[in-house]
Scaffold this motif. Sequence first.
Motif, short mmCIF file in Angstrom:
data_model
loop_
_atom_site.label_atom_id
_atom_site.label_comp_id
_atom_site.label_asym_id
_atom_site.label_seq_id
_atom_site.Cartn_x
_atom_site.Cartn_y
_atom_site.Cartn_z
N THR A 696 -5.98 11.00 -5.91
CA THR A 696 -5.35 10.26 -6.77
C THR A 696 -4.86 8.95 -6.96
O THR A 696 -4.98 8.22 -7.75
CB THR A 696 -4.08 11.01 -7.49
N LEU A 697 -4.64 8.66 -5.72
CA LEU A 697 -4.22 7.26 -5.35
C LEU A 697 -5.47 6.29 -5.26
O LEU A 697 -6.51 6.83 -4.62
CB LEU A 697 -3.49 7.18 -3.97
N SER A 698 -5.27 5.11 -6.00
CA SER A 698 -6.31 3.86 -5.67
C SER A 698 -6.09 3.35 -4.31
O SER A 698 -5.05 3.71 -3.61
CB SER A 698 -6.04 2.90 -6.60
N ARG A 699 -7.14 2.76 -3.93
CA ARG A 699 -6.78 2.06 -2.68
C ARG A 699 -5.79 1.05 -2.50
O ARG A 699 -4.96 0.90 -1.61
CB ARG A 699 -8.17 1.09 -2.28
N GLN A 700 -5.51 0.53 -3.51
CA GLN A 700 -4.47 -0.43 -3.74
C GLN A 700 -3.06 0.22 -3.58
O GLN A 700 -1.86 -0.21 -2.88
CB GLN A 700 -4.56 -1.36 -5.11
N GLU A 701 -2.92 1.36 -4.28
CA GLU A 701 -1.74 2.11 -4.17
C GLU A 701 -1.41 2.82 -3.14
O GLU A 701 -0.48 2.98 -2.54
CB GLU A 701 -1.86 3.36 -5.34
N LYS A 702 -2.77 3.40 -2.00
CA LYS A 702 -2.56 3.94 -1.01
C LYS A 702 -1.96 2.79 -0.08
O LYS A 702 -1.04 3.10 0.86
CB LYS A 702 -4.05 4.32 -0.48
N ALA A 703 -2.45 1.52 0.06
CA ALA A 703 -1.80 0.56 0.92
C ALA A 703 -0.52 0.30 0.47
O ALA A 703 0.35 -0.12 1.52
CB ALA A 703 -2.90 -0.76 0.80
N ALA A 704 -0.12 0.41 -0.75
CA ALA A 704 1.43 -0.13 -1.16
C ALA A 704 2.10 1.00 -0.50
O ALA A 704 3.38 0.74 -0.12
CB ALA A 704 1.47 -0.31 -2.52
N VAL A 705 2.07 2.09 -0.85
CA VAL A 705 2.81 3.28 -0.40
C VAL A 705 2.75 3.27 1.43
O VAL A 705 4.00 3.77 2.01
CB VAL A 705 2.51 4.58 -0.69
N LEU A 706 1.77 3.06 1.91
CA LEU A 706 2.00 2.89 3.45
C LEU A 706 2.69 2.02 3.77
O LEU A 706 3.12 1.86 5.02
CB LEU A 706 0.36 2.70 4.20
N ALA A 707 3.00 0.71 3.22
CA ALA A 707 3.88 -0.26 3.47
C ALA A 707 5.25 -0.14 3.10
O ALA A 707 6.01 -0.99 3.11
CB ALA A 707 3.19 -1.54 2.76
N SER A 708 5.52 0.99 2.53
CA SER A 708 6.94 1.28 2.04
C SER A 708 7.57 2.35 2.94
O SER A 708 6.80 3.46 3.25
CB SER A 708 6.81 1.65 0.83
N ALA A 709 8.67 2.08 3.29
CA ALA A 709 9.25 3.41 3.95
C ALA A 709 9.50 4.79 3.08
O ALA A 709 9.48 5.74 3.66
CB ALA A 709 10.65 3.27 4.47
N GLU A 710 9.87 4.47 1.90
CA GLU A 710 9.92 5.84 0.91
C GLU A 710 8.54 6.50 0.68
O GLU A 710 8.33 7.58 0.71
CB GLU A 710 10.39 5.24 -0.26
N GLY A 711 7.33 5.53 0.91
CA GLY A 711 6.13 5.94 0.48
C GLY A 711 5.57 7.02 2.02
O GLY A 711 5.29 7.90 1.73
N VAL A 712 5.84 6.37 3.11
CA VAL A 712 5.65 6.91 4.34
C VAL A 712 6.30 8.26 4.42
O VAL A 712 5.83 9.41 4.83
CB VAL A 712 6.01 6.23 5.45
N SER A 713 7.74 8.40 3.81
CA SER A 713 8.39 9.71 3.71
C SER A 713 7.86 10.73 3.02
O SER A 713 7.86 11.83 3.15
CB SER A 713 9.95 9.00 3.69
N LEU A 714 7.43 10.11 1.86
CA LEU A 714 6.87 10.89 0.78
C LEU A 714 5.36 11.76 1.53
O LEU A 714 5.19 12.90 1.27
CB LEU A 714 6.58 10.38 -0.52
N ILE A 715 4.91 10.73 2.14
CA ILE A 715 3.39 11.31 2.76
C ILE A 715 3.65 12.24 3.64
O ILE A 715 3.09 13.44 3.83
CB ILE A 715 2.70 10.21 3.39
#
Length: 722
Positions: A696-715
């Motif tokens: 479901t994630l676009s490449r831009q969204e994937k890069a953005a969540v990988l650059a976020s501590a909250e995003g990494v935690s959710l992953i």
Amino acid sequence: MDVPLDTVSMPAPAPPAVPAALPMEAPLDMPVQNLHAAPDLHGRPGTPVTEARMAGLRRLAVIGSALLLTIYGTWQMHLVLDASGVSLLGGIMLVLFVLLFSWIALAFTSSIAGFCSLVSRGGLGLGIERSGPLPDLISRTALLLPTYNENPHRVMAGLRAIHESLRATGRDACFDIFILSDTTNPDIWVQEEAEWLRARSELQGNTGIFYRRRAKNIERKAGNISEWVRRFGAAYPQMVTLDADSVMDGETLVRITAAMERHPGVGLIQTLPVITGGTTLFARMQQFAGRVYGPVIAFGIAWWHGSESNYWGHNAVIRTKAFAEQAGLPHLPGRKPFGGHILSHDFVEAALMRRGGWAIHMVPGLLGSYEESPPSLTDIAIRDRRWCQGNLQHYKVVPTKGMNPVSRMHLLMGIGSYVTSPLWLIFLMVGILVSLQAHFVRPEYFGDTKTLYPHWPQVDPIRAKYVFIGTMAILLAPKFLAFLALLADRKTLRDCGGAVRVLLSILAETLIGGLIAPIAMLIQTGGVISILSGKDSGWNAQRRDDGGIPFSIVARGYWRFMVIGMLMGAAAWAVSTALFLWMTPVLLGLLLAIPLAWWTASRNAGLTFRRAGLLLVPEETDTPSVLRLTAREIARPETNIPHDAFAALRSHPDLLEAHTAMLPIPRRKGEDVDASLLTGLVRLSEATSVEAAEQTLSRQEKAAVLASAEGVSLILSLPSRM
């Protein structure tokens, strides 16, 4: 060599709050330059002390000779067209001839200077020696490698080779390596981190290896370098700029860095990168031409440029203070493609540093600097489209106040390198129209003026033949001079396969290159037209592998050139058989566009030439140690982590820890909101598994969540279907 601690500017140890990936920051001010105001020389003389003796006479000899040659050629062309009066079309053709002939005349006279400098073992200066004891170093230098969606394993292989070569010199304590990533592909980003972690743990020595990724690619490569200067520049008196495919020998790095230390008025020293590693026929042609003809050209421009030389954006050592003081690039007024940030930044940075009183030198006589070539005509066309836009932008920089005349000439020549293609095409079209006019339009022998004798149209075919032969001789003379220079260098001649094979290689390269030339002319013309129509080139990663291009894709990309060739051939045939035969080289290249593009992109074709001993370069037959190290590192297995970023972080705790430590500072209140991050976090929170999130994630969204501590935690919290 043991370097005294009190003579080396060492970055201070990083406190616990600073990520281990980077040293302590050492900010350096880098103001944006005002192109409409006089530069601040900070007390430096306008003419650098390292300027060559009689530099003015050298330039007069090269440029003046080209001007005289152009005047003579123009007069002869005038006699060919019509000695008693030129028609409108003939006048247009004559003007185009002046512009195009002056271009090749300057290349000819510069090559003569280069030949003389090359055979006399010039091409260095600044006290640099080709061999002998290595000088000591007293300061610290940063090696900067900007990368953008490149193969991380290949990038790190080159850096490992440079590191090992530096360690062999005993001067590795005076160098640090920075990987400056602008990568937007999240999977490649995490692979970069993995390769960097492995290199940092495996490589021994005193060289620091650092990694930094920018979340936003502001101003592309120029912005990448300037961001490093503003954060870390004060700790490093010199910086060496590299490309993702760059490799430099340790001894070469030491010698140019020592020269920079000895000459405080020098702002930049550019080496001559040698193209290596080509396997396709196209790449092998490029590297042969660069290795055999390139020195004559480079030695020539170094001879008459002097301290007003140029910068090619990589494989050069730069005084950090000079760069920060003078090379802050402004945004150009207007919209893209001519407005905005400067794409071809290297020419402009060199011109601005020279404007500020710093000397810019080229040292083509020093070997040990290498790069790679795009593997096909298609790939070089993609790169050229971006370069074309960047060079055409320079028309807004040429009027810069206080710029050195030679620097203005560099910018104009950069523009001319792309404008000449549509000019050649127009010249051909006008030539056909002139012939059509002579064939179909009835001449007015007496006109309105009563005279005893008629006005006969004059087209001298004998003189036209000699003008054509003379033009071709001037065009091909640099290749002949390069062959003569090679005959005087027995070792290089032997490493290129010997005199007979070199001569056959020159003939093959000239023939195939001549067939490709009209295709390249139309490609560049199309690029100029698209830029003039307002289309931006964008920023795409360069393809560097030698994988062949399927014939069907080549056919879709090159069929239009075959159609243009057929139309031009029909027009020439309608005029006369002689005109058709005269245009055969151009027509043949266009008619064979599809098979030529496909064949030259073939690895098998390239290796066939190599097995025959053709298009050989010394770096193949007597490979330098740093290139052997690079090949060894490329052959090493890649890191054993998944190529998917989510899976890599979830399965490797050490990589996860390093990635988390390098995350950017969270958004502060009032700063711009990242829409990709917001939507990415929402999609992650709604995903039922990590696999579902991937879909479901676009490449831009994937890069953005990988650059976020909250995003990494959710992953990490998502379950896996496996």
